[in-house]
Design a protein around this motif. Structure first.
Motif: not given
Length: 353
Positions: A189, A205-206, A203, A193
């Protein structure tokens, strides 16, 4: 021609294609592999060699890697493509060994499977393979097309425009089919980001970090990466037996006295590196992989070393490091970073091959 770029008693750096260089390394000589291959269709690292055309031309294949993969349509609706890549300005032919610009998903996955097969040969029986992959979306510059793919029977299929590709799991499941054991799919994570302009989805994010091993019995020391226990946790919850309700676990629970298992979701902020390409992962990520997955005095390999973040983690932890990249200037960035991390002690350039 040798691929060796730099060597000392702590590390080796090679310039060349990952597959070709790894083929020259001895079997069962690596304890841990931590790597992040170039993501499919994201960027061009400028490693092409050009044949013909205008020698003074500033060669270009197009504006973005996505546009270079665009499948043009003929009047019959059947796709046509040219396997050779040409400069859009002068027609020179591009020869490039970099990963990530393959015309199809299958070709990208196939090449990563070939690299992973060499990783399997190089790893010791108890070795660990940490593979960081990012997903992406099917894209077409006209906004109406699809990313081409194929099924097992070679019949053409498409991933529709704007669909998530599922690339990390495409690779992982094929590696599982090849015999790898998937022990973890760690979610990395990224709290900070990159801003995403999309307004019709959430969005991203990982990214995913797969822990792959060759056999059920392998080296892994969780005690070295334990997360701290909450100071507010009552003593009754730090060490207790299961509950009294039916079907609950009756065995005692004795957690590690120094901390808890950090789990498979790692919140680690990205750290930009202005002098390198824009995709190095943060030092904390390979540090955790090497700490848990490589024995003391072991050997760490990164076949896509880039700016050498895995190398920094390996050297800080006292492991021998081997890095491979197509670009020698990325190794120079790593050597400068390593010097900065070792109180300004410069590497001995007399040992450069």
């Amino acid at each position: 021609m040798t691929s060796l770029y730099y060597r000392d008693h702590n590390m080796e750096l090679h310039v060349g294609d990952a597959l070709e260089v790894m083929a020259t390394l001895p079997t069962a000589s690596v304890d841990c592999v931590v790597t992040s291959p170039p993501y499919w269709g994201l960027r061009d690292y400028g490693t092409a060699h050009w044949i013909g055309g205008n020698p003074h031309c500033r060669h270009s294949l197009g504006t973005t890697p996505h546009q270079r993969r665009t499948v043009k349509k003929t009047g019959t609706g059947r796709g046509r493509s040219d396997s050779a890549k040409h400069c859009r300005r002068c027609g020179a032919i591009s020869q490039d060994q970099q990963y990530g610009l393959e015309p199809t998903i299958e070709e990208y996955v196939r090449r990563l499977r070939e690299v992973s097969a060499e990783v399997e040969r190089l790893l010791t029986p108890g070795g660990t393979f940490w593979l960081n992959l990012r997903d992406g979306y099917s894209y077409h510059n006209s906004g109406t097309g699809s990313t081409r793919t194929t099924t097992v029977d070679d019949s053409p299929k498409v991933v529709r425009h704007k669909s998530l590709l599922g690339l990390p799991w495409r690779v992982a499941l094929d590696l599982q089919h090849d015999g790898w054991i998937i022990r973890n799919a760690v979610v990395w994570h990224k709290p900070n980001g990159i801003p995403d302009p999309a307004s019709d989805r959430f969005s991203s994010r990982y990214e995913v970090v797969f822990l792959l091993v060759k056999q059920p019995d392998y080296y892994f020391d969780i005690s070295r990466v334990l997360a701290p226990l909450s100071p507010n946790r009552p003593a009754s919850r730090k060490s207790r037996r299961g509950g009294t309700k039916p079907y609950t676990v009756k065995s005692p629970w004795n957690p590690h006295s120094l901390g808890k298992n950090p789990g498979d979701v790692w919140s680690i902020s990205t750290r930009p590196l202005p002098e390198a390409h824009c995709a190095p992962f943060p030092l904390d990520l390979p540090w955790r992989c090497v700490t848990a997955g490589c024995p003391d005095n072991g050997r760490v390999l990164d076949p896509f070393s880039g700016a050498g973040t895995t190398g920094l983690a390996a050297r800080k932890l006292g492991r021998f490091y081997q890095g491979i990249d197509l670009r020698a200037d990325y190794h120079e960035i790593f050597l400068r970073r390593l010097a900065d991390h070792t109180a300004g002690t410069a590497c001995d350039r007399s040992e450069v091959a």
